[in-house]
Design an enzyme around this catalytic site. Structure first.
Site, short mmCIF file in Angstrom:
data_model
loop_
_atom_site.label_atom_id
_atom_site.label_comp_id
_atom_site.label_asym_id
_atom_site.label_seq_id
_atom_site.Cartn_x
_atom_site.Cartn_y
_atom_site.Cartn_z
N GLY A 1 35.26 36.65 39.05
CA GLY A 1 34.07 37.33 38.54
C GLY A 1 33.90 38.71 39.12
N GLU B 1 35.89 40.80 36.85
CA GLU B 1 35.20 40.82 35.55
C GLU B 1 34.02 41.78 35.57
OE1 GLU B 1 35.68 36.62 33.37
OE2 GLU B 1 34.97 36.43 35.42
N GLU C 1 41.11 32.03 38.36
CA GLU C 1 40.31 30.83 38.08
C GLU C 1 41.15 29.62 37.69
OE1 GLU C 1 37.51 34.31 37.17
OE2 GLU C 1 39.65 33.88 37.04
N ALA D 1 32.88 34.30 41.70
CA ALA D 1 31.68 33.47 41.61
C ALA D 1 31.59 32.50 42.78
CB ALA D 1 31.69 32.71 40.29
#
Length: 724
Positions: free
Chosen positions: A116, A119, A141, A66
């Site tokens: 992300g 993910e 993260e 992200a």
């Protein structure tokens, strides 16, 4: 769509190429997140599409995760809890729609996939990764005060089980391709360039468009909370998280809660649980401080945010390192890894060869891990010339001096090296304590003399502290910054003073541990409290690591330089006696505050003879008070550095403190610690410590003025956003 390109082949397989325009690496921006639902709708409703393969259009990687500056900004910044939740759910909702679209979707992972990015692939029904050891897959993260918020806590746990998933997420662990397959994170590893074809083959062979956890008969690997074996993961896991974090990191605790609650319900509910805990974590001061310092500010510095404007870019092709000890050899290693021709000079050929051998040893580790080919290994090692001959310096763009912390020795090598340097070449001293302006007196061109302070071990420590002498020019600064960025380190720029910024402020931590020792605190209590603050080790342990004899040498040099103005630190006589009378130098000779001849190390039994123990029992109140004492002492010194003009950018102060000496990362750094505490409350607490422990806790007038005006550092001294 601007971030995704769709090409449907004759077999009805849509190749979706992820390529964010204008960026060197794909990241999940708000624009990307807005397009994923459109992408899903196209796959789901277009009858011509029988399945889809998602891959990256960038050579740099699949997706780095992200864009926290973009996405997190929409979830913080004064947003209500509901608005923040709705923003956070966008990704989870979009990825859930992808995995339930009714058509098989495969990820062709042709580069790193982190956070992300991974993910996104976990929401695909099949994952193929290319066999390249440069590729990393992971959910890191936790390193910026968060945990996976795009379904990672639920999907990874259901794929590989609670224990391995929790270990991977709490450590922020990255997997190489074959390790990821072995762990069960990906299905297939193929040769470079073959991932798209392999993914298409899976679809053509009848790939299933249902995730394992959406099958009626799904069972969680290893069992959940009500399984006799599964419950142990949570009982032991809670204890391990407490041991690792001392309760300083809400992200780790909330991660465990999200997993514990999420695995007991269907995926749709589990993802909502994850989003709630993710937003709760994001709203904490710890997460906001860590995101700003360890992600946004570090990113700015890594892009050259503090580089002088208007100075042409330079590219160091040849660099000489004076001194082939562990530090010099470490510098040589990071240089050749960046493709820089390196001359490694020492007093004897044997010493120079030993330095090159250390470079070879580090390169062999990369070779053995498959991170480097034999051809690349040979070519990289060949970049190092080990010698005693200063004539080899000719043609160097930069010299890094890494000899002993002795003013006379440094002056001698400076003169000898400068005699070989062309006009415009820069001389950088790696001194950790001696003022650059004084060392520059030995230089015939002080405008090209600068401090370039590395941290040991150089191959692992990511910070470089650049020190400006009184006469150092902006061109020399720009060249030093270009060099540091080329060797892939994070630079901070500070002005000259004794100990500069990092060594000066770090010294207060070990010095305060000595003061506690002199006051009668039990050594074990001192180091346990130090670790509980979030520092990497206790102050006595750290003192052993940096070497007790070095502390004595620095103290003597400081006393010689300051004369009658010198004030010995509390407990300094204890260290002096250990070094000069007892030969205890620290970890390097196996005996300091600790004995290292057994594993684990043990506290030296004779320490109580030098520092009798009068405080050995603790209470929660005492521990909290002394934790703050250690943090405040460091933060006050940082504020003094600011007032004296040693440092003037909050980003550099915070990032430098965390990366250089391990200032408790959960705080976001000492400047963020002061800001989040509140200037008024910070000053009041510091005054209390000053009344109890002395004037070293007296805050500078700057803090009192800021407290009176209700100011913060990041408010008053907000750094300008600028490109290099």
């Amino acid at each position: 769509m601007e971030n995704f390109k769709i090409d449907v082949d004759a077999d009805g397989i849509a190749l979706i190429t992820f390529d964010v325009p204008g960026r060197s690496m794909n990241t999940l921006t708000s624009s990307v997140m807005a397009e994923i639902p459109q992408l899903v709708e196209r796959i789901k409703t277009d009858d011509a599409v029988k399945g889809a393969v998602l891959t990256s259009g960038k050579a740099s990687g699949f997706c780095a995760g992200a864009d926290l500056g973009d996405i997190a900004g929409g979830m913080i910044g004064g947003a209500s809890l509901q608005d923040a939740y709705d923003a956070g759910w966008k990704m989870n909702g979009a990825l859930r729609a992808l995995e339930t679209c009714g058509k098989p979707v495969a990820a062709a992972i042709n580069g790193l996939a982190l956070g992300g990015g991974l993910e996104l692939t976990l929401a695909c029904h099949y994952r193929v990764v290319e066999n390249d050891n440069k590729i990393q897959l992971g959910l890191p993260e936790i390193k910026v005060g968060l945990f996976p918020g795009g379904g990672g806590t639920q999907r990874l746990t259901r794929l590989i089980g609670v224990q391995p998933a929790m270990m991977a997420m709490t450590e922020g662990k990255s997997f190489r391709p074959n390790d990821a397959k072995g762990a069960g994170i990906v299905h297939e590893v193929v040769e470079k360039g073959q991932s798209v074809e392999a993914a298409k083959t899976w679809i053509k062979n009848g790939g299933k468009a249902v995730q394992p956890w959406d099958d009626k008969g799904f069972k969680l690997p290893g069992g959940g909370p009500y399984h006799p074996a599964g419950i142990q993961n949570f009982l032991v896991g809670n204890a391990m998280i407490r041991k690792q974090t001392y309760g300083n990191y809400p992200a780790a605790t909330n991660l465990m809660k999200a997993v514990y609650e999420g695995v007991q319900v269907p995926m749709d509910a589990a993802l909502r649980i994850e989003t709630r805990y993710f937003i709760k974590t994001l709203m904490t001061p710890q997460a906001q401080g860590m995101i700003r310092s360890l992600f946004l500010s570090k990113q700015d510095l890594d892009k050259g945010a503090v580089r002088p404007a208007g100075v042409p870019k330079s590219d160091a092709k040849k660099v000489t390192v004076l001194g082939a000890g562990m530090m010099g050899a470490g510098v040589a290693y990071v240089q050749v890894m960046a493709g820089i021709e390196t001359v490694l000079i020492d007093q004897t050929q044997e010493a120079a060869d030993k330095g090159k051998a250390h470079v070879e040893e580090l390169l062999k580790k990369r070779l053995s891990r498959g991170q480097m080919t034999q051809e690349k290994f040979d070519a990289t090692l060949a970049l190092v010339t080990a010698t005693t001959d200063y004539d080899h310096i000719k043609g160097s763009d930069l010299v890094i001096e890494a000899v002993f912390e002795n003013r006379e020795i440094k002056a001698d090598v400076t003169k000898r090296a400068e005699a070989q340097l062309a006009e415009g070449a820069v001389f950088g001293s790696n001194t950790s304590t001696l003022p650059i302006t004084g060392l520059a007196e030995a230089s015939v061109r002080p405008e090209d003399f600068i401090g370039i302070h590395f941290f040991s071990p150089v191959d692992k420590m990511m910070l470089v502290e650049i020190i400006m002498g009184e006469k150092t020019g902006q061109t020399a600064l720009a060249k030093a910054l270009d060099y540091v960025l080329k060797i892939k380190k994070t630079p901070i720029v500070v002005n000259d003073s004794r100990g500069f910024y990092t060594s000066r402020c770090f010294a207060t931590y070990v010095a305060e541990g000595l003061a506690m020792l002199e006051e009668g605190y039990a050594p074990a209590l001192i180091d346990n409290i130090g670790r509980m603050t979030g520092m990497p080790r206790g102050p006595l342990e750290m003192h052993d690591d940096v070497a007790l004899d070095l502390s004595v040498k620095v103290a003597k040099q400081t006393q010689a330089d300051l004369g009658d103005a010198y004030v010995p630190l509390p407990g300094a006589h204890i260290v002096q006696k250990m070094v000069e009378d007892l030969g205890r130098y620290g970890r390097k000779n196996g005996k300091g505050f600790y004995d290292y001849d057994t594993k684990p190390k043990t506290l030296w039994a004779g320490l109580s003879d030098l520092a009798p123990v009068t405080i050995k029992d603790s209470t929660p109140e005492l521990v909290e008070d002394q934790k703050n004492r250690l943090l405040y002492r460091q933060a006050i010194e940082v504020a003094r550095c600011w007032e004296e003009g040693v440092i003037d950018d909050p980003r550099e102060a915070d990032v430098g403190a965390i990366l250089a000496w391990g200032f408790a990362p959960w705080t976001g750094g000492p400047i963020t610690f002061i800001d989040q505490t509140g200037l008024k409350a910070f000053v009041a607490k510091a005054d209390d410590y000053a009344a109890r422990y002395g004037e070293r806790f007296q805050v500078p007038q700057l803090l009192r003025d800021m407290a009176a005006k209700g100011e913060t550092f990041y408010g008053r001294f907000a750094p300008e956003k600028k490109a290099a």
